[in-house]
Design a protein around this motif. Structure first.
Motif, PDB file in Angstrom:
ATOM      1  N   PHE A  54      36.474 -11.847  20.241  1.00 45.11           N
ATOM      2  CA  PHE A  54      35.734 -12.436  19.183  1.00 45.11           C
ATOM      3  C   PHE A  54      36.451 -13.540  18.480  1.00 45.11           C
ATOM      4  O   PHE A  54      37.763 -14.026  19.105  1.00 45.11           O
ATOM      5  N   TYR A  55      35.749 -14.658  17.504  1.00 47.93           N
ATOM      6  CA  TYR A  55      35.716 -15.317  17.436  1.00 47.93           C
ATOM      7  C   TYR A  55      37.061 -15.249  15.893  1.00 47.93           C
ATOM      8  O   TYR A  55      36.168 -14.386  15.199  1.00 47.93           O
ATOM      9  N   ASP A  56      38.034 -15.186  15.349  1.00 44.73           N
ATOM     10  CA  ASP A  56      38.514 -16.010  13.993  1.00 44.73           C
ATOM     11  C   ASP A  56      37.686 -16.734  12.917  1.00 44.73           C
ATOM     12  O   ASP A  56      37.009 -17.404  13.733  1.00 44.73           O
ATOM     13  N   TRP A  57      37.298 -16.305  11.808  1.00 48.68           N
ATOM     14  CA  TRP A  57      36.814 -17.599  11.237  1.00 48.68           C
ATOM     15  C   TRP A  57      37.445 -17.126  10.275  1.00 48.68           C
ATOM     16  O   TRP A  57      37.257 -16.680   8.674  1.00 48.68           O
ATOM     17  N   GLY A  58      38.570 -18.599  10.040  1.00 49.98           N
ATOM     18  CA  GLY A  58      39.481 -18.679   9.333  1.00 49.98           C
ATOM     19  C   GLY A  58      40.180 -17.903   9.271  1.00 49.98           C
ATOM     20  O   GLY A  58      40.810 -17.504  10.411  1.00 49.98           O
ATOM     21  N   LEU A  59      41.512 -17.922   8.237  1.00 49.77           N
ATOM     22  CA  LEU A  59      42.435 -17.217   7.724  1.00 49.77           C
ATOM     23  C   LEU A  59      42.365 -15.841   8.302  1.00 49.77           C
ATOM     24  O   LEU A  59      43.208 -15.568   8.862  1.00 49.77           O
ATOM     25  N   ASP A  60      41.581 -15.393   7.668  1.00 52.39           N
ATOM     26  CA  ASP A  60      41.664 -13.463   7.164  1.00 52.39           C
ATOM     27  C   ASP A  60      40.165 -13.056   7.794  1.00 52.39           C
ATOM     28  O   ASP A  60      39.687 -12.522   6.519  1.00 52.39           O
ATOM     29  N   ALA A  61      39.491 -13.483   8.209  1.00 49.68           N
ATOM     30  CA  ALA A  61      38.445 -13.070   8.492  1.00 49.68           C
ATOM     31  C   ALA A  61      37.878 -13.245  10.185  1.00 49.68           C
ATOM     32  O   ALA A  61      38.538 -13.479  10.963  1.00 49.68           O
ATOM     33  N   ALA A  62      36.984 -12.146  10.914  1.00 49.66           N
ATOM     34  CA  ALA A  62      36.532 -12.444  11.984  1.00 49.66           C
ATOM     35  C   ALA A  62      35.317 -12.438  12.011  1.00 49.66           C
ATOM     36  O   ALA A  62      34.392 -11.811  11.074  1.00 49.66           O
ATOM     37  N   ARG A  63      34.749 -13.278  13.057  1.00 48.43           N
ATOM     38  CA  ARG A  63      33.278 -12.603  13.787  1.00 48.43           C
ATOM     39  C   ARG A  63      32.812 -12.087  14.297  1.00 48.43           C
ATOM     40  O   ARG A  63      34.210 -12.608  15.841  1.00 48.43           O
ATOM     41  N   PHE A  64      32.214 -11.343  15.043  1.00 42.29           N
ATOM     42  CA  PHE A  64      31.296 -10.258  15.916  1.00 42.29           C
ATOM     43  C   PHE A  64      29.948 -11.184  16.424  1.00 42.29           C
ATOM     44  O   PHE A  64      29.225 -10.683  15.282  1.00 42.29           O
ATOM     45  N   VAL A  65      29.865 -11.391  17.220  1.00 45.78           N
ATOM     46  CA  VAL A  65      28.397 -11.515  18.129  1.00 45.78           C
ATOM     47  C   VAL A  65      27.525 -10.806  18.824  1.00 45.78           C
ATOM     48  O   VAL A  65      28.624 -10.674  19.974  1.00 45.78           O
ATOM     49  N   ALA A  66      27.122 -10.170  18.470  1.00 44.90           N
ATOM     50  CA  ALA A  66      25.929  -9.172  19.704  1.00 44.90           C
ATOM     51  C   ALA A  66      24.906 -10.020  20.538  1.00 44.90           C
ATOM     52  O   ALA A  66      24.430 -10.688  19.510  1.00 44.90           O
ATOM     53  N   ALA A  67      24.557  -9.716  21.525  1.00 46.19           N
ATOM     54  CA  ALA A  67      23.591 -10.030  22.447  1.00 46.19           C
ATOM     55  C   ALA A  67      22.556  -9.456  23.003  1.00 46.19           C
ATOM     56  O   ALA A  67      23.049  -7.843  22.952  1.00 46.19           O
ATOM     57  N   TRP A  68      21.483  -9.701  23.382  1.00 50.82           N
ATOM     58  CA  TRP A  68      21.002  -9.218  24.185  1.00 50.82           C
ATOM     59  C   TRP A  68      21.102  -7.390  25.519  1.00 50.82           C
ATOM     60  O   TRP A  68      20.646  -6.261  25.457  1.00 50.82           O
ATOM     61  N   ASP A  69      22.242  -7.856  25.823  1.00 45.93           N
ATOM     62  CA  ASP A  69      22.913  -7.670  26.827  1.00 45.93           C
ATOM     63  C   ASP A  69      23.872  -6.796  26.206  1.00 45.93           C
ATOM     64  O   ASP A  69      24.448  -6.410  27.785  1.00 45.93           O
ATOM     65  N   THR A  70      24.465  -6.705  25.047  1.00 48.69           N
ATOM     66  CA  THR A  70      26.089  -5.662  24.463  1.00 48.69           C
ATOM     67  C   THR A  70      25.524  -4.493  25.304  1.00 48.69           C
ATOM     68  O   THR A  70      24.477  -3.881  24.721  1.00 48.69           O
ATOM     69  N   ARG A  71      26.258  -3.814  25.664  1.00 52.89           N
ATOM     70  CA  ARG A  71      26.470  -2.215  25.983  1.00 52.89           C
ATOM     71  C   ARG A  71      26.954  -1.803  24.494  1.00 52.89           C
ATOM     72  O   ARG A  71      27.777  -2.376  24.256  1.00 52.89           O
ATOM     73  N   ALA A  72      25.676  -0.483  24.743  1.00 47.99           N
ATOM     74  CA  ALA A  72      25.663   0.192  23.099  1.00 47.99           C
ATOM     75  C   ALA A  72      27.363   0.598  23.346  1.00 47.99           C
ATOM     76  O   ALA A  72      28.239   1.053  22.035  1.00 47.99           O
ATOM     77  N   ASP A  73      27.512   1.342  24.310  1.00 45.59           N
ATOM     78  CA  ASP A  73      29.018   2.000  24.299  1.00 45.59           C
ATOM     79  C   ASP A  73      30.372   1.084  23.398  1.00 45.59           C
ATOM     80  O   ASP A  73      31.133   1.644  23.160  1.00 45.59           O
ATOM     81  N   HIS A  74      30.194  -0.359  23.950  1.00 46.57           N
ATOM     82  CA  HIS A  74      30.785  -1.354  24.125  1.00 46.57           C
ATOM     83  C   HIS A  74      30.972  -1.855  21.590  1.00 46.57           C
ATOM     84  O   HIS A  74      32.014  -1.621  21.450  1.00 46.57           O
ATOM     85  N   ALA A  75      29.489  -1.632  21.650  1.00 47.89           N
ATOM     86  CA  ALA A  75      29.525  -1.710  19.787  1.00 47.89           C
ATOM     87  C   ALA A  75      30.061  -0.777  19.899  1.00 47.89           C
ATOM     88  O   ALA A  75      30.988  -1.360  18.086  1.00 47.89           O
ATOM     89  N   GLU A  76      29.366   0.443  20.090  1.00 48.29           N
ATOM     90  CA  GLU A  76      30.088   1.645  18.999  1.00 48.29           C
ATOM     91  C   GLU A  76      31.703   1.682  19.197  1.00 48.29           C
ATOM     92  O   GLU A  76      32.549   1.939  18.237  1.00 48.29           O
ATOM     93  N   ALA A  77      32.369   1.703  20.587  1.00 50.11           N
ATOM     94  CA  ALA A  77      33.924   1.648  20.440  1.00 50.11           C
ATOM     95  C   ALA A  77      34.242   0.671  19.571  1.00 50.11           C
ATOM     96  O   ALA A  77      35.137   0.706  18.616  1.00 50.11           O
TER      97      ALA A  77
END
Length: 331
Positions: free
Chosen positions: A300-323
């Motif tokens: 995932f990408y850092d978003w500034g000094l104290d934040a992170a961004r997570f982007v899901a896609a059409w093919d994101t596996r459900a078990d990966h998102a849940e993990a």
């Protein structure tokens, strides 16, 4: 486990199949049978006559659309964190031959009526200042939040009487339609031009510019050529777009991405920096916590000094998102 960007997602199998089917001789540029179908297909989707041009990138879609709405001496009002301001390397000024971006405010990267009015009120109506000619809004916003039809109507109530045209950067338009569960026409609202994104949602390299005033497309056809975006085998771009429209693939893909983002957000609690409405999740997250997540295999990408961004896609596996949701909850 990939959460860097929906730009990194795979190409949908139906898109690959459609491109293979298009791999036979046809007229060049946009004179082929597939490109000629786009106007009718999108007119059916939006319930009104529209004109549609394909391009290969979202930046080109945004800037060519705006070029039809704003003269070189004019201005485009947008949120100060809009993609056209933060992530397009000055392309709006380049394509618009010097037109200026005028920056406004609003929560969650959504330009609100007060932010729009503040920009307009600061402009003197004389020849010495850049005069606004258009408003550009992002659906869903850079922080993954969606304009409701009512919010769009309030923007139009301010912009319309002043003669301002409306552009929508719809790189994640499909995600907004899926979240709001409203017809595409309502989610587009009163806009004059829409950059309808497909690349983030399963296409390879095809985006659509939808003109709700079809006469605007006549001018942009020439500007697309001049900008180097009139591809000689345009049928391959049209094939991707049509494949995404068939069986509502564009909408099903967006719904899957949104669902994966919700699964991630379930473990976030008070870490959430913005509501999770589309397919992006922004979290308060220290450097040590980000390192701990990456050590578990999450990208995932850092978003500034104290934040992170997570982007899901059409093919994101459900078990990966849940993990990921569980890993965030355990920080």
């Amino acid at each position: 486990m990939q959460f860097l960007s929906d730009n990194a997602a795979s190409v949908h199998p139906r898109v690959w199949a459609a491109m293979q089917e298009a791999d036979s001789p046809d007229s060049p540029y946009d004179g082929d049978s597939l490109s000629r179908r786009l106007d009718d297909e999108f007119s059916g989707l939006f319930g009104r006559e529209v004109a549609v041009l394909w391009v290969a990138t979202g930046t080109a879609a945004n800037c060519l659309a705006l070029s039809a709405l704003v003269p070189p001496h004019g201005g485009v009002i947008c949120h100060r964190e809009a993609h056209i301001e933060m992530d397009e390397c000055g392309a709006p000024g380049f394509y618009l031959h010097g037109a200026k971006l005028l920056l406004g405010d609003g929560a969650h990267a959504k330009l609100d009526p007060a932010g729009l009015a503040a920009v307009l009120d600061a402009v003197r109506p004389d020849v010495h200042q850049v005069q606004p000619h258009a408003v550009s809004i992002t659906q869903a916003s850079e922080y993954g939040c969606c304009y409701t039809p009512g919010e769009l109507a309030k923007i139009d109530m301010i912009a319309g009487p002043r003669g301002l045209k409306l552009h929508m950067d719809g790189a994640r338009f499909a995600n907004a339609v899926a979240y709001l569960n409203r017809p595409a026409a309502e989610v587009a609202g009163p806009v004059d031009a829409l950059s309808f994104g497909f690349v983030k949602n399963g296409a390879m390299n095809a985006e659509a510019i939808v003109f709700f005033d079809p006469t605007l497309a006549d001018m942009v056809q020439f500007r697309r050529k001049r900008a180097g975006h009139l591809q000689s085998k345009g049928r391959f771009l049209a094939a991707q777009i049509l494949a995404m429209l068939e069986r509502d693939t564009w909408l099903h893909n967006a719904a899957a991405a949104n669902a994966a983002a919700r699964a991630i957000a379930e473990g976030a609690g008070e870490r959430l920096l913005h509501p999770v409405e589309a397919n992006e999740v922004f979290l308060a997250c220290s450097a040590a916590e980000r390192e701990a997540l990456r050590a578990q295999g999450f990208a995932f990408y850092d978003w500034g000094l104290d934040a992170a961004r997570f982007v899901a896609a059409w093919d994101t596996r459900a078990d990966h998102a849940e993990a990921l949701g569980r890993a965030i909850a355990s920080l």
